[in-house]
Structures are given as structure tokens and as C-alpha cells.
Motif scaffolding. Structure first.
Motif, PDB file in Angstrom:
ATOM      1  N   LYS A 203     -41.084 -23.657  56.531  1.00  0.00           N
ATOM      2  CA  LYS A 203     -40.837 -22.270  56.729  1.00  0.00           C
ATOM      3  C   LYS A 203     -40.966 -22.001  58.414  1.00  0.00           C
ATOM      4  CE  LYS A 203     -41.890 -20.847  52.366  1.00  0.00           C
ATOM      5  NZ  LYS A 203     -40.899 -19.853  51.462  1.00  0.00           N
ATOM      6  N   LYS A 204     -40.044 -20.840  58.609  1.00  0.00           N
ATOM      7  CA  LYS A 204     -40.036 -20.192  59.758  1.00  0.00           C
ATOM      8  C   LYS A 204     -41.298 -19.295  59.704  1.00  0.00           C
ATOM      9  CE  LYS A 204     -36.435 -22.589  61.404  1.00  0.00           C
ATOM     10  NZ  LYS A 204     -35.230 -21.980  61.812  1.00  0.00           N
ATOM     11  N   PRO A 205     -41.690 -18.825  61.246  1.00  0.00           N
ATOM     12  CA  PRO A 205     -42.856 -18.014  61.329  1.00  0.00           C
ATOM     13  C   PRO A 205     -42.393 -16.653  60.674  1.00  0.00           C
ATOM     14  CG  PRO A 205     -42.564 -19.210  63.295  1.00  0.00           C
ATOM     15  CD  PRO A 205     -41.484 -19.464  62.426  1.00  0.00           C
ATOM     16  N   PHE A 206     -41.253 -16.184  60.893  1.00  0.00           N
ATOM     17  CA  PHE A 206     -40.939 -14.796  60.233  1.00  0.00           C
ATOM     18  C   PHE A 206     -40.745 -14.737  58.715  1.00  0.00           C
ATOM     19  CE2 PHE A 206     -36.769 -16.785  61.372  1.00  0.00           C
ATOM     20  CZ  PHE A 206     -36.218 -16.733  60.293  1.00  0.00           C
ATOM     21  N   GLU A 207     -40.897 -15.788  58.050  1.00  0.00           N
ATOM     22  CA  GLU A 207     -41.068 -15.893  56.510  1.00  0.00           C
ATOM     23  C   GLU A 207     -42.247 -15.746  56.258  1.00  0.00           C
ATOM     24  OE1 GLU A 207     -37.724 -18.778  54.923  1.00  0.00           O
ATOM     25  OE2 GLU A 207     -38.790 -19.881  56.649  1.00  0.00           O
ATOM     26  N   CYS A 208     -43.323 -15.719  56.948  1.00  0.00           N
ATOM     27  CA  CYS A 208     -45.007 -15.460  56.683  1.00  0.00           C
ATOM     28  C   CYS A 208     -44.959 -13.852  56.566  1.00  0.00           C
ATOM     29  CB  CYS A 208     -45.563 -15.859  57.609  1.00  0.00           C
ATOM     30  SG  CYS A 208     -47.310 -15.452  57.278  1.00  0.00           S
ATOM     31  N   VAL A 209     -45.439 -13.422  55.359  1.00  0.00           N
ATOM     32  CA  VAL A 209     -45.461 -11.912  55.157  1.00  0.00           C
ATOM     33  C   VAL A 209     -46.507 -11.538  56.178  1.00  0.00           C
ATOM     34  CG1 VAL A 209     -45.054 -12.397  52.769  1.00  0.00           C
ATOM     35  CG2 VAL A 209     -47.483 -12.492  53.306  1.00  0.00           C
ATOM     36  N   GLN A 210     -47.505 -12.190  56.575  1.00  0.00           N
ATOM     37  CA  GLN A 210     -48.516 -11.501  57.479  1.00  0.00           C
ATOM     38  C   GLN A 210     -47.912 -11.666  59.018  1.00  0.00           C
ATOM     39  OE1 GLN A 210     -50.712 -10.113  56.513  1.00  0.00           O
ATOM     40  NE2 GLN A 210     -50.748 -11.012  54.422  1.00  0.00           N
ATOM     41  N   PHE A 211     -46.758 -12.171  59.257  1.00  0.00           N
ATOM     42  CA  PHE A 211     -46.314 -12.267  60.693  1.00  0.00           C
ATOM     43  C   PHE A 211     -46.107 -10.870  61.304  1.00  0.00           C
ATOM     44  CE2 PHE A 211     -42.724 -12.770  63.612  1.00  0.00           C
ATOM     45  CZ  PHE A 211     -43.212 -13.546  64.479  1.00  0.00           C
ATOM     46  N   GLY A 212     -46.366 -10.634  62.417  1.00  0.00           N
ATOM     47  CA  GLY A 212     -46.355  -9.511  63.131  1.00  0.00           C
ATOM     48  C   GLY A 212     -47.147  -8.233  62.469  1.00  0.00           C
ATOM     49  N   LYS A 213     -47.871  -8.449  61.456  1.00  0.00           N
ATOM     50  CA  LYS A 213     -48.505  -7.526  60.991  1.00  0.00           C
ATOM     51  C   LYS A 213     -50.109  -7.769  60.846  1.00  0.00           C
ATOM     52  CE  LYS A 213     -44.653  -6.637  57.617  1.00  0.00           C
ATOM     53  NZ  LYS A 213     -43.697  -7.878  58.057  1.00  0.00           N
ATOM     54  N   LYS A 214     -50.510  -8.460  59.881  1.00  0.00           N
ATOM     55  CA  LYS A 214     -52.018  -8.851  59.984  1.00  0.00           C
ATOM     56  C   LYS A 214     -52.246  -9.857  61.101  1.00  0.00           C
ATOM     57  CE  LYS A 214     -55.818 -10.386  56.887  1.00  0.00           C
ATOM     58  NZ  LYS A 214     -56.127 -10.597  55.479  1.00  0.00           N
ATOM     59  N   CYS A 215     -51.051 -10.753  61.360  1.00  0.00           N
ATOM     60  CA  CYS A 215     -51.376 -11.647  62.295  1.00  0.00           C
ATOM     61  C   CYS A 215     -50.498 -11.563  63.598  1.00  0.00           C
ATOM     62  CB  CYS A 215     -50.756 -13.175  61.789  1.00  0.00           C
ATOM     63  SG  CYS A 215     -51.206 -14.878  62.681  1.00  0.00           S
ATOM     64  N   LYS A 216     -51.081 -11.248  64.613  1.00  0.00           N
ATOM     65  CA  LYS A 216     -50.596 -11.115  65.803  1.00  0.00           C
ATOM     66  C   LYS A 216     -51.504 -11.956  66.768  1.00  0.00           C
ATOM     67  CE  LYS A 216     -49.463  -6.203  64.716  1.00  0.00           C
ATOM     68  NZ  LYS A 216     -49.571  -4.808  65.188  1.00  0.00           N
ATOM     69  N   PRO A 217     -50.957 -12.130  68.174  1.00  0.00           N
ATOM     70  CA  PRO A 217     -51.821 -12.557  69.126  1.00  0.00           C
ATOM     71  C   PRO A 217     -53.339 -12.186  69.460  1.00  0.00           C
ATOM     72  CG  PRO A 217     -49.632 -12.654  69.943  1.00  0.00           C
ATOM     73  CD  PRO A 217     -49.677 -11.706  68.640  1.00  0.00           C
ATOM     74  N   THR A 218     -53.169 -11.034  69.407  1.00  0.00           N
ATOM     75  CA  THR A 218     -54.370 -10.151  69.574  1.00  0.00           C
ATOM     76  C   THR A 218     -55.276 -10.497  68.375  1.00  0.00           C
ATOM     77  OG1 THR A 218     -53.561  -8.260  68.699  1.00  0.00           O
ATOM     78  CG2 THR A 218     -53.550  -8.546  71.157  1.00  0.00           C
ATOM     79  N   SER A 219     -54.913 -10.749  67.281  1.00  0.00           N
ATOM     80  CA  SER A 219     -55.844 -10.905  65.952  1.00  0.00           C
ATOM     81  C   SER A 219     -55.134 -12.089  65.212  1.00  0.00           C
ATOM     82  CB  SER A 219     -55.821  -9.568  65.192  1.00  0.00           C
ATOM     83  OG  SER A 219     -54.370  -8.921  65.118  1.00  0.00           O
ATOM     84  N   PRO A 220     -55.151 -13.202  65.476  1.00  0.00           N
ATOM     85  CA  PRO A 220     -54.416 -14.224  64.907  1.00  0.00           C
ATOM     86  C   PRO A 220     -55.141 -14.652  63.550  1.00  0.00           C
ATOM     87  CG  PRO A 220     -55.641 -15.013  66.417  1.00  0.00           C
ATOM     88  CD  PRO A 220     -55.796 -13.667  66.742  1.00  0.00           C
ATOM     89  N   ILE A 221     -54.678 -15.014  62.674  1.00  0.00           N
ATOM     90  CA  ILE A 221     -55.201 -15.603  61.445  1.00  0.00           C
ATOM     91  C   ILE A 221     -54.933 -17.009  61.270  1.00  0.00           C
ATOM     92  CG2 ILE A 221     -55.040 -13.513  60.192  1.00  0.00           C
ATOM     93  CD1 ILE A 221     -52.936 -14.550  58.352  1.00  0.00           C
ATOM     94  N   GLY A 222     -53.927 -17.796  62.159  1.00  0.00           N
ATOM     95  CA  GLY A 222     -53.755 -18.992  62.196  1.00  0.00           C
ATOM     96  C   GLY A 222     -53.594 -19.554  63.669  1.00  0.00           C
ATOM     97  N   ALA A 223     -53.645 -20.753  63.940  1.00  0.00           N
ATOM     98  CA  ALA A 223     -53.521 -21.302  65.227  1.00  0.00           C
ATOM     99  C   ALA A 223     -52.294 -21.136  65.758  1.00  0.00           C
ATOM    100  CB  ALA A 223     -54.099 -22.794  65.437  1.00  0.00           C
ATOM    101  N   PRO A 224     -51.027 -21.156  65.113  1.00  0.00           N
ATOM    102  CA  PRO A 224     -49.818 -21.407  65.887  1.00  0.00           C
ATOM    103  C   PRO A 224     -49.399 -20.095  66.405  1.00  0.00           C
ATOM    104  CG  PRO A 224     -49.584 -22.129  63.741  1.00  0.00           C
ATOM    105  CD  PRO A 224     -51.207 -21.866  63.747  1.00  0.00           C
ATOM    106  N   MET A 225     -50.128 -18.877  66.125  1.00  0.00           N
ATOM    107  CA  MET A 225     -49.958 -17.638  66.881  1.00  0.00           C
ATOM    108  C   MET A 225     -51.031 -17.568  68.028  1.00  0.00           C
ATOM    109  SD  MET A 225     -48.482 -14.719  66.555  1.00  0.00           S
ATOM    110  CE  MET A 225     -47.835 -14.253  65.013  1.00  0.00           C
ATOM    111  N   VAL A 226     -51.813 -18.404  68.402  1.00  0.00           N
ATOM    112  CA  VAL A 226     -52.634 -18.491  69.363  1.00  0.00           C
ATOM    113  C   VAL A 226     -52.059 -19.268  70.641  1.00  0.00           C
ATOM    114  CG1 VAL A 226     -54.802 -18.938  70.288  1.00  0.00           C
ATOM    115  CG2 VAL A 226     -54.427 -18.036  68.060  1.00  0.00           C
ATOM    116  N   SER A 227     -51.660 -20.492  70.209  1.00  0.00           N
ATOM    117  CA  SER A 227     -51.553 -21.519  71.403  1.00  0.00           C
ATOM    118  C   SER A 227     -50.142 -21.022  72.233  1.00  0.00           C
ATOM    119  CB  SER A 227     -51.354 -22.973  70.822  1.00  0.00           C
ATOM    120  OG  SER A 227     -50.846 -23.816  71.698  1.00  0.00           O
ATOM    121  N   SER A 228     -50.065 -21.552  73.305  1.00  0.00           N
ATOM    122  CA  SER A 228     -48.846 -21.438  74.137  1.00  0.00           C
ATOM    123  C   SER A 228     -47.813 -22.240  73.645  1.00  0.00           C
ATOM    124  CB  SER A 228     -49.146 -21.731  75.809  1.00  0.00           C
ATOM    125  OG  SER A 228     -49.648 -23.076  75.702  1.00  0.00           O
TER     126      SER A 228
END
Length: 364
Positions: free
Chosen positions: A323-348
Motif C-alpha cells: 500500500k501507499k501512505p495515501f491509501e490509508c484512511v487515517q492518513f492526514g486525518k487521525k494520523c499526522k506527525p503531531t499525532s501519529p498512530i504509526g511509526a512511519p508518520m514519525v520518523s525522518s
């Protein structure tokens, strides 16, 4: 910097893109293994400029992202002990554990320190003999020499209060795991240049031969990535499956023997759990019996209950290239760098962070 600008020349980039378009005749899927390459692809808009026949698949090359949930919980548990100073690279602090992150543990009073080198942690141990100093040693083969060297230094100094919580993952076994995954359809690979700087290229030859896939060791600047893609496509179009070295200005065939000697003095390969992916045989480094006193897992009797991953996170599918990140239904919504639900949204080096910061697909 002139050195860097040479590998960011827009005219040369245009020439590479034109040559890729002239060369490709059929659809190909290429996985860039390292998150640094992913960021270069997304940040510089290369993905959008490639011809439609070329699909870039983002791989599991983010060691922060694949650090097991249970190990993060162990680090948090240690950080909450009054006699422990937990040291870490900065990326690890915001990675979600099962209940909280290291950053939240720090806010609650844990003595957690961000360092640039594990050797700094050895110095902290010298300066705080009444404290246990633990370095959260995360990374691919690239960071293994420095982490191993910290153990060697602590051993020479006879420090009884220093240990590392090791979570080292290895790239070649991960490539094999991706190839063997029934859901992954990869035609060729861009291997991580910094890993090969340490380990050399020898581990990739049997993979390329057995699985009939081209593997090109590639750097991280835009021209590096574009040249690496072109080299893979040329092989695919010619029905070849070679290991080639695009990053020859840095990578030598044999790697860095001195760094390897330090690694193999302290570490041995072992089965390793990758967060979101599962256990991959012989894909990690564990501390040898010789240095067991510096192994935080053995030194501290910590029992952490296995916790389930957040069901809203599809990071495993993203890191396997399914899958690509934008295929996640939470991408940019529930999951953001300021409030990540998964590690790939955190790491550089996380693919989700790359897409969030640099891609126009955030609204997808």
C-alpha cells in the motif's frame, strides 16, 4: 555546498528522466529499500515525473518504523525507573508505544536524553556512576559500528552501569522477505548505499541470482536515485539480474572491513521481529555472550505484556510495498506527525511522513 549541488542539477535530472522514458517499454515495479531514498523521491517530485510504466514501491528501510512495539514499551518502562538515564536518537521519542511514547514518558519525569552518538552515553555513564545508563540502539548496519564501539569502550573502562537496548535490523534478509511475500510484486531493487558503505555488496549477489532481480546500490540525492532507476530499468529491459553499484563514489565492493570487525566483535545475527511485518529469520543483531553485561534486555528483568498494534494503522502493508501512505484512511486525518498512530508518520525516514510533508496527495 558544491559537493551536494552536483547531485541536484536540474538539467542532469531532466536528461536522466528523458533517458528513462526512452529506455522503458513495459511496466516495471522498483522498490527503493531505504527511507532516505523515499524522501528524495517524494520531496523532489521524482515520482510524479517518472513515466507511467515505472512504479516506485516504498520498502521497509526505516529502522525506527520497524522497531518492535514490545521493545519500545521496554524502553519506556526503563525510562520510568528512578535510577535509569535512557539515551536515544531523537527519532525514537515520538514513536507510539502501546500506551505512550518516550516523549510522553519524558514529560512525566523520565530522565530521557537525546544524543547524536552512543559514545556520548558512555561519557554520561562515567559521569553518573550511581545511575544505570541505557542507550536505545536502533538502526540498520549503518549505525551498528558506533553502537558496538560504545560497548567496547564501556568494557575497556570497566563501566558496570552502561548497557544498550539493541534493535538492529539487517537489509538483505528484509529484501528476501519482501520477495517471498505473495502480495509483493517487485521487479528490481534500489539497495541502501549507506548500508553497503559498511557491509559491501557481497550479500546481494545470491539474492539477485536466486530470485532473478536486478539490485542497484544507490545513493540518496536526486541524481543518485534517478541514475539508480535507469540502471535497474536497463537490466530489466535486457532481462539481466546483476548487482551494480551506482554509489561508487562512496561504496567499495568489500565495504568497510574495520567497521565490520567492530560489529562482529560485539554482535551476532539472530531472528528479529519487525514491527508491522513480523519475524524475519537472521535479520537482526543481538549482543554476544562476551558482552552480555552490556545487554539491557538481559541486564534488566523486564516482562512486558505483548500488546496489539493499533488496528487503524496499515504501516506493515506500507513497509512491504503493498500500500501507499495515501491509501490509508487515517492518513492526514487521525494520523499526522503531531499525532501519529504509526511509526512511519514519525520518523525522518518514514514513508508516511515523506508523503505528508512533500506530496500533493494528502487530501486523497
Amino acid at each position: 555546498m558544491k559537493y551536494m549541488s552536483e547531485y541536484r542539477d536540474p538539467e542532469l535530472a531532466k536528461q536522466y528522466l528523458e533517458e528513462i522514458k526512452r529506455t522503458v517499454t513495459k511496466p516495471w515495479s522498483i522498490m527503493e529499500v531505504c527511507g532516505g531514498q523515499t524522501h528524495s523521491l517524494v520531496k523532489n517530485g521524482i515520482i510524479e515525473m517518472l513515466p507511467k510504466e515505472v512504479t516506485m514501491i516504498h520498502g521497509p528501510g526505516c529502522p525506527v518504523c520497524v522497531t518492535p512495539l514490545r521493545l519500545i514499551d521496554k524502553a519506556i518502562h526503563l525510562a520510568q525507573q528512578k535510577n535509569v538515564i535512557l539515551c536515544s536518537f531523537g527519532d525514537m521519542l515520538r514513536v507510539p508505544g502501546s500506551e505512550k511514547s518516550l516523549l510522553e514518558a519524558k514529560a512525566e519525569g523520565g530522565d530521557i536524553r537525546i544524543l547524536y552518538s552512543p559514545l556520548e552515553a558512555v561519557k554520561i555513564a562515567e559521569e553518573n556512576p550511581n545511575k544505570e545508563v541505557v542507550f536505545f540502539a536502533v538502526g540498520f548496519e549503518t549505525t551498528a559500528p558506533a553502537n558496538a564501539l560504545s560497548v567496547i569502550h564501556a568494557h575497556r573502562k570497566n563501566l558496570k552501569n552502561y548497557s544498550i537496548l539493541a534493535s538492529h535490523v539487517l537489509v538483505p534478509p528484509a529484501i528476501k522477505a519482501v520477495i517471498n511475500d505473495d502480495e509483493s510484486k517487485i521487479d528490481g531493487f534500489l539497495a541502501a548505499g549507506h548500508v553497503c558503505t559498511i557491509m559491501g555488496n557481497s550479500e546481494y549477489y545470491p539474492i539477485a541470482n536466486k530470485h532473478n532481480v536486478p539490485i542497484v546500490v544507490t545513493g540518496f540525492e536526486p541524481l543518485d536515485v534517478l541514475q539508480g532507476i535507469l540502471m535497474v530499468i536497463r537490466q530489466l529491459e535486457n532481462k539481466e539480474n546483476k548487482v551494480e553499484n551506482q554509489y561508487a563514489r562512496i561504496v567499495r565492493e568489500e565495504g568497510n572491513p574495520n567497521a565490520q570487525q567492530i560489529i562482529f566483535d560485539v554482535f551476532q545475527t539472530q531472528n528479529q521481529t519487525w514491527r508491522g511485518i513480523g519475524e524475519i529469520p537472521e535479520s537482526g543483531y543481538g549482543i554476544k555472550e562476551k558482552y552480555k553485561d552490556f545487554d539491557a534486555i538481559k541486564k534488566f528483568d523486564i516482562t512486558i505484556k505483548e500488546a496489539p498494534e493499533n488496528p487503524d494503522c496499515i504501516s506493515g502493508l506500507i513497509m512491504k510495498g503493498i500500500k501507499k501512505p495515501f491509501e490509508c484512511v487515517q492518513f492526514g486525518k487521525k494520523c499526522k506527525p503531531t499525532s501519529p498512530i504509526g511509526a512511519p508518520m514519525v520518523s525522518s525516514e518514514g514513508a508516511c511522513a515523506a508523503y505528508y510533508h512533500f506530496s500533493g496527495l494528502i487530501e486523497a
